[in-house]
Design a protein around this motif. Sequence first.
Motif, PDB file in Angstrom:
ATOM      1  N   PHE A  26       0.862  -1.172   0.000  1.00 32.23           N
ATOM      2  CA  PHE A  26       0.000   0.000   0.000  1.00 32.23           C
ATOM      3  C   PHE A  26       0.906   1.231   0.000  1.00 32.23           C
ATOM      4  O   PHE A  26       2.122   1.116   0.143  1.00 32.23           O
ATOM      5  CB  PHE A  26      -0.939   0.009   1.212  1.00 32.23           C
ATOM      6  N   THR A  27       0.281   2.395  -0.148  1.00 29.03           N
ATOM      7  CA  THR A  27       1.044   3.639  -0.249  1.00 29.03           C
ATOM      8  C   THR A  27       0.899   4.445   1.022  1.00 29.03           C
ATOM      9  O   THR A  27      -0.214   4.825   1.404  1.00 29.03           O
ATOM     10  CB  THR A  27       0.533   4.476  -1.440  1.00 29.03           C
ATOM     11  N   VAL A  28       2.040   4.732   1.668  1.00 30.15           N
ATOM     12  CA  VAL A  28       1.968   5.482   2.933  1.00 30.15           C
ATOM     13  C   VAL A  28       1.447   6.901   2.720  1.00 30.15           C
ATOM     14  O   VAL A  28       0.924   7.509   3.639  1.00 30.15           O
ATOM     15  CB  VAL A  28       3.342   5.526   3.645  1.00 30.15           C
ATOM     16  N   ALA A  29       1.613   7.417   1.511  1.00 30.02           N
ATOM     17  CA  ALA A  29       1.185   8.793   1.244  1.00 30.02           C
ATOM     18  C   ALA A  29      -0.302   8.997   1.501  1.00 30.02           C
ATOM     19  O   ALA A  29      -0.735  10.078   1.897  1.00 30.02           O
ATOM     20  CB  ALA A  29       1.528   9.176  -0.189  1.00 30.02           C
ATOM     21  N   SER A  30      -1.092   7.964   1.283  1.00 28.45           N
ATOM     22  CA  SER A  30      -2.541   8.086   1.446  1.00 28.45           C
ATOM     23  C   SER A  30      -3.056   7.359   2.678  1.00 28.45           C
ATOM     24  O   SER A  30      -4.261   7.253   2.877  1.00 28.45           O
ATOM     25  CB  SER A  30      -3.259   7.554   0.201  1.00 28.45           C
ATOM     26  N   ALA A  31      -2.151   6.878   3.500  1.00 29.06           N
ATOM     27  CA  ALA A  31      -2.536   6.137   4.699  1.00 29.06           C
ATOM     28  C   ALA A  31      -2.347   6.999   5.943  1.00 29.06           C
ATOM     29  O   ALA A  31      -1.552   7.942   5.947  1.00 29.06           O
ATOM     30  CB  ALA A  31      -1.695   4.867   4.833  1.00 29.06           C
ATOM     31  N   ILE A  69       7.376  12.743  13.679  1.00 29.12           N
ATOM     32  CA  ILE A  69       6.971  11.728  12.717  1.00 29.12           C
ATOM     33  C   ILE A  69       6.972  12.360  11.330  1.00 29.12           C
ATOM     34  O   ILE A  69       6.559  13.512  11.156  1.00 29.12           O
ATOM     35  CB  ILE A  69       5.584  11.139  13.063  1.00 29.12           C
ATOM     36  N   SER A  70       7.450  11.601  10.355  1.00 28.36           N
ATOM     37  CA  SER A  70       7.488  12.106   8.991  1.00 28.36           C
ATOM     38  C   SER A  70       7.420  10.919   8.030  1.00 28.36           C
ATOM     39  O   SER A  70       7.477   9.763   8.471  1.00 28.36           O
ATOM     40  CB  SER A  70       8.765  12.913   8.739  1.00 28.36           C
ATOM     41  N   ARG A  71       7.298  11.216   6.755  1.00 25.80           N
ATOM     42  CA  ARG A  71       7.286  10.115   5.787  1.00 25.80           C
ATOM     43  C   ARG A  71       7.995  10.547   4.518  1.00 25.80           C
ATOM     44  O   ARG A  71       8.036  11.738   4.189  1.00 25.80           O
ATOM     45  CB  ARG A  71       5.859   9.665   5.482  1.00 25.80           C
ATOM     46  N   ASP A  72       8.555   9.553   3.859  1.00 25.57           N
ATOM     47  CA  ASP A  72       9.189   9.741   2.563  1.00 25.57           C
ATOM     48  C   ASP A  72       8.349   8.960   1.565  1.00 25.57           C
ATOM     49  O   ASP A  72       8.432   7.734   1.484  1.00 25.57           O
ATOM     50  CB  ASP A  72      10.630   9.233   2.592  1.00 25.57           C
ATOM     51  N   ASN A  73       7.520   9.672   0.819  1.00 25.13           N
ATOM     52  CA  ASN A  73       6.595   8.998  -0.094  1.00 25.13           C
ATOM     53  C   ASN A  73       7.335   8.263  -1.202  1.00 25.13           C
ATOM     54  O   ASN A  73       6.872   7.226  -1.681  1.00 25.13           O
ATOM     55  CB  ASN A  73       5.619  10.009  -0.685  1.00 25.13           C
ATOM     56  N   SER A  74       8.478   8.782  -1.610  1.00 25.06           N
ATOM     57  CA  SER A  74       9.215   8.144  -2.695  1.00 25.06           C
ATOM     58  C   SER A  74       9.780   6.781  -2.275  1.00 25.06           C
ATOM     59  O   SER A  74       9.946   5.890  -3.100  1.00 25.06           O
ATOM     60  CB  SER A  74      10.350   9.047  -3.163  1.00 25.06           C
ATOM     61  N   LYS A  75      10.059   6.645  -0.981  1.00 24.01           N
ATOM     62  CA  LYS A  75      10.595   5.374  -0.464  1.00 24.01           C
ATOM     63  C   LYS A  75       9.523   4.539   0.224  1.00 24.01           C
ATOM     64  O   LYS A  75       9.780   3.392   0.599  1.00 24.01           O
ATOM     65  CB  LYS A  75      11.724   5.650   0.527  1.00 24.01           C
ATOM     66  N   ASN A  76       8.336   5.136   0.397  1.00 20.28           N
ATOM     67  CA  ASN A  76       7.237   4.451   1.093  1.00 20.28           C
ATOM     68  C   ASN A  76       7.624   4.060   2.519  1.00 20.28           C
ATOM     69  O   ASN A  76       7.379   2.939   2.980  1.00 20.28           O
ATOM     70  CB  ASN A  76       6.774   3.220   0.312  1.00 20.28           C
ATOM     71  N   ILE A  77       8.248   5.009   3.195  1.00 17.32           N
ATOM     72  CA  ILE A  77       8.739   4.791   4.556  1.00 17.32           C
ATOM     73  C   ILE A  77       8.219   5.901   5.460  1.00 17.32           C
ATOM     74  O   ILE A  77       8.153   7.065   5.052  1.00 17.32           O
ATOM     75  CB  ILE A  77      10.284   4.773   4.597  1.00 17.32           C
ATOM     76  N   VAL A  78       7.891   5.527   6.672  1.00 15.91           N
ATOM     77  CA  VAL A  78       7.531   6.486   7.715  1.00 15.91           C
ATOM     78  C   VAL A  78       8.624   6.443   8.773  1.00 15.91           C
ATOM     79  O   VAL A  78       9.120   5.370   9.124  1.00 15.91           O
ATOM     80  CB  VAL A  78       6.166   6.147   8.332  1.00 15.91           C
ATOM     81  N   TYR A  79       8.975   7.623   9.282  1.00 12.96           N
ATOM     82  CA  TYR A  79      10.055   7.720  10.259  1.00 12.96           C
ATOM     83  C   TYR A  79       9.530   8.243  11.597  1.00 12.96           C
ATOM     84  O   TYR A  79       8.515   8.942  11.658  1.00 12.96           O
ATOM     85  CB  TYR A  79      11.137   8.688   9.762  1.00 12.96           C
TER      86      TYR A  79
END
Length: 117
Positions: A26-31, A69-79
């Motif tokens: 799934f895509t973290v960008a929309s989650a 908390i942050s996310r990198d949509n290009s890598k599909n990772i949340v930090y």
Amino acid sequence: VQLLESGGGFVQPGESVRLSCAASGFTVASAVMSWYRRVPGKEREWVATIAGGGASTGYADSVKGRFTISRDNSKNIVYLEMNNVKPEDTALFLCKAQYGAPRVLRWGQGTQVTVSS
């Protein structure tokens, strides 16, 4: 669908550590992505959330001002960037994802953070 946390370990009080939650399926960008933590003998505690789509975030009072908390949509990772860690931050940190309609909920296995001098 998989959530894989990493980045935990032993850190000294006052130091920083960055946790990662790599998502697949799934895509973290929309989650809606969240971090929780669990200590043996205690209830699981919500730590932080980042909303899908925008950049809205929320934090527990115990970590506000120290964790980001942050996310990198290009890598599909949340930090989860943890600064000025304290011994009471010692816990198993878990990543949670909520996405789709109807809503799907997934948890990762967690990564252990131990804060000790």
